[in-house]
Design a protein around this motif. Structure first.
Motif, short mmCIF file in Angstrom:
data_model
loop_
_atom_site.label_atom_id
_atom_site.label_comp_id
_atom_site.label_asym_id
_atom_site.label_seq_id
_atom_site.Cartn_x
_atom_site.Cartn_y
_atom_site.Cartn_z
N ILE A 1 6.95 3.47 -7.38
CA ILE A 1 6.92 3.00 -8.08
C ILE A 1 7.53 3.35 -9.27
CG2 ILE A 1 4.80 2.19 -10.22
CD1 ILE A 1 4.26 1.39 -6.72
N ILE A 2 9.00 2.62 -9.44
CA ILE A 2 10.33 1.86 -10.00
C ILE A 2 9.19 1.47 -11.93
CG2 ILE A 2 12.54 2.06 -10.07
CD1 ILE A 2 12.77 1.91 -7.72
N GLY B 1 7.45 -7.38 -7.22
CA GLY B 1 8.96 -6.40 -7.50
C GLY B 1 8.75 -5.51 -6.27
N GLU B 2 8.01 -5.86 -4.69
CA GLU B 2 8.45 -5.52 -4.03
C GLU B 2 9.91 -4.99 -3.65
OE1 GLU B 2 6.33 -6.18 -0.02
OE2 GLU B 2 5.02 -4.96 -0.93
N ILE B 3 11.02 -4.41 -3.00
CA ILE B 3 11.74 -4.16 -2.53
C ILE B 3 12.14 -2.75 -1.16
CG2 ILE B 3 12.77 -2.34 -4.95
CD1 ILE B 3 15.60 -5.05 -4.74
N LEU C 1 13.08 -11.78 -13.27
CA LEU C 1 11.89 -12.64 -13.46
C LEU C 1 11.09 -12.69 -12.39
CD1 LEU C 1 14.57 -15.35 -14.46
CD2 LEU C 1 12.85 -14.48 -15.84
N ALA C 2 11.31 -12.99 -11.18
CA ALA C 2 10.58 -12.85 -9.86
C ALA C 2 9.23 -11.10 -10.83
CB ALA C 2 11.22 -11.43 -8.54
N ILE C 3 9.78 -10.12 -11.34
CA ILE C 3 8.60 -9.35 -11.49
C ILE C 3 7.88 -10.26 -12.20
CG2 ILE C 3 8.03 -7.17 -12.15
CD1 ILE C 3 10.90 -6.35 -11.00
N PHE C 4 8.59 -10.60 -13.50
CA PHE C 4 7.44 -10.93 -15.12
C PHE C 4 6.83 -12.25 -14.84
CE2 PHE C 4 11.99 -9.95 -17.42
CZ PHE C 4 11.25 -8.46 -17.39
N PHE D 1 9.55 0.51 -1.90
CA PHE D 1 9.76 0.75 -4.02
C PHE D 1 9.17 -0.36 -4.09
CE2 PHE D 1 12.66 3.44 -1.36
CZ PHE D 1 12.21 4.67 -2.83
N ARG D 2 8.53 -0.03 -5.06
CA ARG D 2 7.83 -0.92 -6.14
C ARG D 2 8.67 -1.07 -7.59
NH1 ARG D 2 4.27 -4.94 -6.31
NH2 ARG D 2 3.48 -6.19 -7.87
N LEU D 3 8.81 -2.41 -8.11
CA LEU D 3 10.30 -2.18 -9.81
C LEU D 3 8.75 -2.48 -10.63
CD1 LEU D 3 13.28 -3.54 -8.16
CD2 LEU D 3 13.39 -1.62 -9.39
#
Length: 314
Positions: A175-176, A92-94, A84-87, A14-16
């Motif tokens: 996509i979340i 965002g991949e999880i 923070l990793a997303i920002f 999924f992708r946050l």
């Protein structure tokens, strides 16, 4: 939710997205996230260190506070680094496994904190209503058993959610629009019927958090009744003051959560980024403010902090 869109393929990744609609502002949004995380780690670690190293603070109230501080650190660590990793890196991949693991710890720690707040209310009830028997009732052995019961309860109630999610086929969008994974937020992307997930989530909420709130309220009714029967006004004021920091933490913990739940249920016209920001406040605010509240309102902790700072300056 029916299986009309079932394609036989289940997403395993999924992708946050972070804060939906505010992707261009992620770098600025990351600043309060980072500051809050650093303060959470420093404040709660200092609190734990002070309580564990000072024998004068090895009392039930402070030991429960130590449990709360540890839970705050774990809750923040489960969510903020991922955000923070997303920002910063759009990472965002999880995987589905990591997503389920993250939501397991988020939900279980949240329930643990609710249980800790309940036993802290019980601690205040014993201290005010049975002061002469306080140390004989709340022994270190009993405190250890209470702590184990709190964490076992949280894990046992959340473990079934893992299996409820594992049985689902995620053949819809992967996509979340969030900074972290949560139970229903993930389950709604399944093509299977998720009524069991919804009802079990509702049962967990009622049997843990809602029950804790009711028992905390009942505890404070008994506490207030006992306080107002104290003849001395000074003694009455002192008794109420010992509950002040705990009441502030209760409001801080449950208040944003209740408000967020109401907006999710009835605020259908509220933009998605507001929902995500409110959920982030529920995660960020208690861990950063709990040590500050207890540091300001608890003289013993104040004295130890001042002593540490003064010693380091010398």
């Amino acid at each position: 939710m029916t299986s009309l869109n079932h394609t036989g393929v289940s997403h395993t990744v999924f992708r946050l997205l972070g804060i939906p609609g505010l992707e261009d502002k992620h770098m600025w949004i990351s600043i309060p996230f980072l500051i809050s995380y650093v303060i959470t780690l420093l404040g709660n670690s200092l609190l734990i260190c002070i309580i564990l190293t000072k024998r004068s603070l090895h009392e039930p109230m402070y030991l429960f506070l130590c449990m709360l501080a540890r839970a705050d650190i774990v809750l923040s660590t489960c969510t903020v680094p991922q955000a923070l990793a997303i920002f910063w890196f759009r990472a965002g991949e999880i995987s589905l496994g990591r997503c389920i693991t993250q939501l397991f710890f988020i939900h279980s720690i949240f329930i643990s904190e609710s249980g800790i707040l309940l036993v802290m209310a019980f601690d205040r009830y014993i201290a005010i209503c049975y002061p002469l028997r306080y140390t004989t009732i709340l022994t270190h052995r009993l405190i250890g058993k209470i702590g184990m019961t709190i964490f076992i309860r949280s894990y046992i109630t959340i473990i079934p959610i893992i299996f409820l999610l594992k049985r689902l086929t995620f053949c819809q969008n992967n996509i979340i629009p969030h900074t972290f994974c949560e139970h229903i937020g993930l389950a709604k992307y399944a093509c299977n019927d998720i009524q069991v997930n919804i009802w079990y989530g509702f049962f967990v909420l009622l049997s843990t958090v809602v029950l804790d709130i009711v028992l905390i309220f009942f505890s404070y009714v008994l506490i207030l009744r006992a306080v107002f029967h104290i003849p001395s006004q000074d003694a009455r004021h002192k008794a109420l003051n010992t509950c002040g920091s705990h009441v502030c933490v209760i409001i801080l913990f449950y208040g944003p959560g209740i408000f967020t739940t109401l907006t999710q249920r009835f605020g259908r016209h509220i933009p998605p980024h507001i929902h995500v920001l409110l959920a982030s406040v529920c995660i960020l605010a208690p861990p950063i403010l709990n040590p500050i509240i207890y540091g300001i309102k608890t003289k013993q902790i104040q004295d130890q902090v001042v002593h540490i700072l003064f010693t380091k300056q010398k």
